[in-house]
Design a protein around this motif. Structure first.
Motif, PDB file in Angstrom:
ATOM      1  N   PRO A   4      -9.399 -67.251   7.998  1.00 47.60           N
ATOM      2  CA  PRO A   4     -10.743 -67.889   8.366  1.00 47.60           C
ATOM      3  C   PRO A   4     -11.650 -68.171   7.301  1.00 47.60           C
ATOM      4  O   PRO A   4     -11.523 -67.303   6.339  1.00 47.60           O
ATOM      5  CB  PRO A   4     -11.428 -66.571   9.321  1.00 47.60           C
ATOM      6  CG  PRO A   4     -10.683 -65.333   9.049  1.00 47.60           C
ATOM      7  CD  PRO A   4      -9.292 -65.965   8.637  1.00 47.60           C
ATOM      8  N   ILE A   5     -12.562 -68.973   7.437  1.00 50.23           N
ATOM      9  CA  ILE A   5     -13.523 -69.545   6.561  1.00 50.23           C
ATOM     10  C   ILE A   5     -14.683 -69.441   7.145  1.00 50.23           C
ATOM     11  O   ILE A   5     -15.020 -70.368   8.096  1.00 50.23           O
ATOM     12  CB  ILE A   5     -13.472 -70.618   5.744  1.00 50.23           C
ATOM     13  CG1 ILE A   5     -12.022 -70.663   5.272  1.00 50.23           C
ATOM     14  CG2 ILE A   5     -14.353 -71.347   4.869  1.00 50.23           C
ATOM     15  CD1 ILE A   5     -11.648 -72.284   4.768  1.00 50.23           C
ATOM     16  N   ILE A   6     -15.617 -68.536   6.815  1.00 47.46           N
ATOM     17  CA  ILE A   6     -17.013 -68.214   7.462  1.00 47.46           C
ATOM     18  C   ILE A   6     -18.249 -68.969   6.566  1.00 47.46           C
ATOM     19  O   ILE A   6     -18.443 -68.827   5.663  1.00 47.46           O
ATOM     20  CB  ILE A   6     -17.279 -66.923   7.590  1.00 47.46           C
ATOM     21  CG1 ILE A   6     -16.247 -66.138   8.451  1.00 47.46           C
ATOM     22  CG2 ILE A   6     -18.676 -66.621   8.442  1.00 47.46           C
ATOM     23  CD1 ILE A   6     -16.290 -64.639   8.331  1.00 47.46           C
ATOM     24  N   VAL A   7     -18.827 -70.041   7.340  1.00 40.46           N
ATOM     25  CA  VAL A   7     -19.790 -70.784   6.646  1.00 40.46           C
ATOM     26  C   VAL A   7     -20.995 -70.323   7.004  1.00 40.46           C
ATOM     27  O   VAL A   7     -21.430 -70.277   8.144  1.00 40.46           O
ATOM     28  CB  VAL A   7     -19.599 -72.343   6.785  1.00 40.46           C
ATOM     29  CG1 VAL A   7     -20.717 -73.340   6.220  1.00 40.46           C
ATOM     30  CG2 VAL A   7     -18.103 -72.805   6.452  1.00 40.46           C
ATOM     31  N   ILE A   8     -21.695 -69.740   6.099  1.00 38.66           N
ATOM     32  CA  ILE A   8     -23.202 -69.210   6.155  1.00 38.66           C
ATOM     33  C   ILE A   8     -24.268 -70.070   6.133  1.00 38.66           C
ATOM     34  O   ILE A   8     -24.296 -70.502   4.734  1.00 38.66           O
ATOM     35  CB  ILE A   8     -23.316 -67.839   5.496  1.00 38.66           C
ATOM     36  CG1 ILE A   8     -22.024 -67.004   5.797  1.00 38.66           C
ATOM     37  CG2 ILE A   8     -24.560 -67.067   5.955  1.00 38.66           C
ATOM     38  CD1 ILE A   8     -21.944 -65.769   4.888  1.00 38.66           C
ATOM     39  N   ARG A   9     -24.999 -70.547   6.939  1.00 36.43           N
ATOM     40  CA  ARG A   9     -25.782 -71.684   6.570  1.00 36.43           C
ATOM     41  C   ARG A   9     -27.109 -71.739   7.283  1.00 36.43           C
ATOM     42  O   ARG A   9     -27.382 -70.447   8.102  1.00 36.43           O
ATOM     43  CB  ARG A   9     -25.219 -72.935   7.012  1.00 36.43           C
ATOM     44  CG  ARG A   9     -24.711 -73.101   8.233  1.00 36.43           C
ATOM     45  CD  ARG A   9     -24.200 -74.507   8.814  1.00 36.43           C
ATOM     46  NE  ARG A   9     -23.898 -74.614  10.239  1.00 36.43           N
ATOM     47  CZ  ARG A   9     -24.908 -74.962  11.210  1.00 36.43           C
ATOM     48  NH1 ARG A   9     -25.944 -75.233  10.796  1.00 36.43           N
ATOM     49  NH2 ARG A   9     -24.430 -75.193  12.504  1.00 36.43           N
ATOM     50  N   ALA A  10     -27.960 -72.778   7.225  1.00 37.33           N
ATOM     51  CA  ALA A  10     -29.248 -72.502   8.174  1.00 37.33           C
ATOM     52  C   ALA A  10     -29.056 -73.676   9.320  1.00 37.33           C
ATOM     53  O   ALA A  10     -28.336 -74.771   9.070  1.00 37.33           O
ATOM     54  CB  ALA A  10     -30.455 -73.316   7.167  1.00 37.33           C
ATOM     55  N   LYS A  11     -29.589 -73.305  10.422  1.00 42.49           N
ATOM     56  CA  LYS A  11     -29.593 -74.311  11.339  1.00 42.49           C
ATOM     57  C   LYS A  11     -29.905 -75.712  11.111  1.00 42.49           C
ATOM     58  O   LYS A  11     -31.068 -75.619  10.457  1.00 42.49           O
ATOM     59  CB  LYS A  11     -30.435 -73.563  12.587  1.00 42.49           C
ATOM     60  CG  LYS A  11     -29.722 -73.905  13.926  1.00 42.49           C
ATOM     61  CD  LYS A  11     -30.322 -72.965  14.846  1.00 42.49           C
ATOM     62  CE  LYS A  11     -29.643 -73.159  16.375  1.00 42.49           C
ATOM     63  NZ  LYS A  11     -30.346 -72.263  17.192  1.00 42.49           N
ATOM     64  N   GLY A  12     -29.522 -76.611  11.530  1.00 41.96           N
ATOM     65  CA  GLY A  12     -29.782 -78.001  11.445  1.00 41.96           C
ATOM     66  C   GLY A  12     -29.041 -78.698  10.205  1.00 41.96           C
ATOM     67  O   GLY A  12     -29.315 -79.737  10.093  1.00 41.96           O
ATOM     68  N   GLU A  13     -28.367 -77.938   9.367  1.00 47.30           N
ATOM     69  CA  GLU A  13     -27.472 -78.401   8.375  1.00 47.30           C
ATOM     70  C   GLU A  13     -26.157 -79.029   9.050  1.00 47.30           C
ATOM     71  O   GLU A  13     -26.068 -79.025  10.132  1.00 47.30           O
ATOM     72  CB  GLU A  13     -26.811 -77.488   7.496  1.00 47.30           C
ATOM     73  CG  GLU A  13     -28.223 -77.106   6.574  1.00 47.30           C
ATOM     74  CD  GLU A  13     -27.773 -75.694   5.466  1.00 47.30           C
ATOM     75  OE1 GLU A  13     -26.571 -75.451   5.549  1.00 47.30           O
ATOM     76  OE2 GLU A  13     -28.551 -75.258   4.818  1.00 47.30           O
ATOM     77  N   GLU A  14     -25.632 -79.951   8.394  1.00 46.93           N
ATOM     78  CA  GLU A  14     -24.432 -80.914   8.772  1.00 46.93           C
ATOM     79  C   GLU A  14     -23.446 -79.560   9.347  1.00 46.93           C
ATOM     80  O   GLU A  14     -23.151 -78.500   8.991  1.00 46.93           O
ATOM     81  CB  GLU A  14     -23.600 -81.236   7.766  1.00 46.93           C
ATOM     82  CG  GLU A  14     -23.265 -80.313   6.446  1.00 46.93           C
ATOM     83  CD  GLU A  14     -22.579 -80.913   5.386  1.00 46.93           C
ATOM     84  OE1 GLU A  14     -21.634 -81.536   5.666  1.00 46.93           O
ATOM     85  OE2 GLU A  14     -23.258 -80.942   4.248  1.00 46.93           O
ATOM     86  N   CYS A  15     -22.899 -79.971  10.575  1.00 51.53           N
ATOM     87  CA  CYS A  15     -21.947 -79.151  11.001  1.00 51.53           C
ATOM     88  C   CYS A  15     -20.460 -79.375  10.700  1.00 51.53           C
ATOM     89  O   CYS A  15     -20.102 -80.524  10.438  1.00 51.53           O
ATOM     90  CB  CYS A  15     -22.215 -79.411  12.794  1.00 51.53           C
ATOM     91  SG  CYS A  15     -23.658 -78.950  13.358  1.00 51.53           S
ATOM     92  N   ILE A  16     -19.832 -78.348  10.686  1.00 54.83           N
ATOM     93  CA  ILE A  16     -18.327 -78.483  10.322  1.00 54.83           C
ATOM     94  C   ILE A  16     -17.380 -78.262  11.451  1.00 54.83           C
ATOM     95  O   ILE A  16     -17.600 -77.206  12.259  1.00 54.83           O
ATOM     96  CB  ILE A  16     -18.128 -77.225   9.080  1.00 54.83           C
ATOM     97  CG1 ILE A  16     -19.257 -77.550   8.021  1.00 54.83           C
ATOM     98  CG2 ILE A  16     -16.778 -77.591   8.480  1.00 54.83           C
ATOM     99  CD1 ILE A  16     -19.281 -78.914   7.475  1.00 54.83           C
ATOM    100  N   ARG A  17     -16.416 -78.919  11.332  1.00 58.11           N
ATOM    101  CA  ARG A  17     -15.370 -78.474  12.642  1.00 58.11           C
ATOM    102  C   ARG A  17     -14.003 -78.394  11.796  1.00 58.11           C
ATOM    103  O   ARG A  17     -14.149 -79.215  10.733  1.00 58.11           O
ATOM    104  CB  ARG A  17     -15.505 -79.706  13.541  1.00 58.11           C
ATOM    105  CG  ARG A  17     -16.555 -79.734  14.240  1.00 58.11           C
ATOM    106  CD  ARG A  17     -16.816 -78.603  15.405  1.00 58.11           C
ATOM    107  NE  ARG A  17     -18.003 -78.406  16.041  1.00 58.11           N
ATOM    108  CZ  ARG A  17     -19.224 -78.023  15.711  1.00 58.11           C
ATOM    109  NH1 ARG A  17     -19.327 -77.582  14.487  1.00 58.11           N
ATOM    110  NH2 ARG A  17     -20.257 -78.232  16.179  1.00 58.11           N
ATOM    111  N   GLY A  18     -13.188 -77.779  12.254  1.00 56.11           N
ATOM    112  CA  GLY A  18     -11.742 -77.522  11.749  1.00 56.11           C
ATOM    113  C   GLY A  18     -11.279 -76.298  12.104  1.00 56.11           C
ATOM    114  O   GLY A  18     -12.059 -75.113  12.348  1.00 56.11           O
ATOM    115  N   GLU A  19      -9.721 -76.373  11.928  1.00 57.11           N
ATOM    116  CA  GLU A  19      -9.002 -74.915  12.356  1.00 57.11           C
ATOM    117  C   GLU A  19      -9.510 -73.783  11.438  1.00 57.11           C
ATOM    118  O   GLU A  19      -9.584 -73.994  10.127  1.00 57.11           O
ATOM    119  CB  GLU A  19      -7.653 -75.311  12.297  1.00 57.11           C
ATOM    120  CG  GLU A  19      -6.997 -73.988  12.767  1.00 57.11           C
ATOM    121  CD  GLU A  19      -5.297 -74.082  12.765  1.00 57.11           C
ATOM    122  OE1 GLU A  19      -4.397 -73.275  13.048  1.00 57.11           O
ATOM    123  OE2 GLU A  19      -4.857 -75.448  12.578  1.00 57.11           O
ATOM    124  N   GLY A  20      -9.874 -72.791  11.836  1.00 59.26           N
ATOM    125  CA  GLY A  20     -10.113 -71.616  10.877  1.00 59.26           C
ATOM    126  C   GLY A  20     -11.836 -71.506  10.534  1.00 59.26           C
ATOM    127  O   GLY A  20     -11.945 -70.642   9.702  1.00 59.26           O
TER     128      GLY A  20
END
Length: 231
Positions: A4-20
């Motif tokens: 797993p890759i956990i993307v820690i971000r602010a709401k409203g930033e670009e959304c990421i999709r993809g396995e894991g």
């Protein structure tokens, strides 16, 4: 199977999709109505250049300004430029280095009025080097989302207990400050800063990390995938 890759971000930033890939938006933008009113006034005339520092800044700008108020548009990165294209039907220049320093390098020697539109989270702005031709306005502040912080803690605890490697992508200095206590003494995590500004904040917080070679969320995710696949 991809770790797993956990993307820690602010709401409203670009959304990421993809396995894991798991997104955890630990901050939410809250608009400043006084700043939005001031922006409407500032955009009653044309600026030689307007600089957008985030997709959220573009969206809040469009909530009060419907037509471009600039001769030239600059955006900190491709996602921000895409937001301007979508909402204003206007093209933006992006720097080769997707950061405030990259924009500053583009603006050095620029002859004209510059409006920088961003969040209220900045301090010691690099654009102050350009002097009186620059006006900066913060349209929103960022507030912690406690439920998402709890979710992040649970995800990290689960990964640490499993003994398997995983990656954490930190997307801004403000995010780094908000989650710094969670990032201490992790044994299995590969922590990746999205760019040099975030890296400097992580270094100040004494959090070991590496810097993405491409200063975007997608770039940091790809780097994390490559690093995890080497193991």
């Amino acid at each position: 199977m991809q770790e797993p890759i956990i993307v820690i971000r602010a709401k409203g930033e670009e959304c990421i999709r993809g396995e894991g890939v798991i997104e955890v938006p630990v901050l939410k933008p809250i608009p400043n109505n006084d700043a939005l009113r001031r922006l409407r006034e500032l955009c009653s005339g044309k600026w030689d250049a307007v600089v957008f520092m985030s997709t959220v800044a573009v969206e809040y700008t469009h909530s009060v300004v419907k037509d471009p108020c600039w001769v030239k548009c600059m955006a900190v990165g491709p996602s921000t430029a895409a937001a301007v294209r979508s909402l204003f039907n206007s093209e933006c220049v992006t720097p080769s280095e997707y950061s405030s320093l990259g924009l500053l390098n583009l603006l050095r020697g620029f002859n004209g009025s510059i409006l920088v539109i961003r969040s209220m989270e900045y301090g010691n702005s690099q654009f102050s080097e350009l002097g009186g031709i620059v006006t900066e306005i913060g349209l929103y502040r960022l507030s912690a989302i406690n439920d998402e912080l709890s979710k992040l803690k649970a995800l990290i605890n689960e990964r640490e207990k499993s003994g398997s490697p995983y990656a954490l992508v930190i997307t801004s200095p403000r995010v780094a400050r908000e989650v710094s206590s969670i990032l201490v003494n992790l044994r299995q995590a590969l922590i990746i800063a999205i760019g040099p500004t975030t890296s400097r904040e992580l270094s100040r917080l004494n959090i070991p990390h590496r810097v993405s070679r491409v200063y975007t969320i997608d770039g940091a995710i790809n780097e994390a995938k490559q690093a995890l696949n080497k193991d």
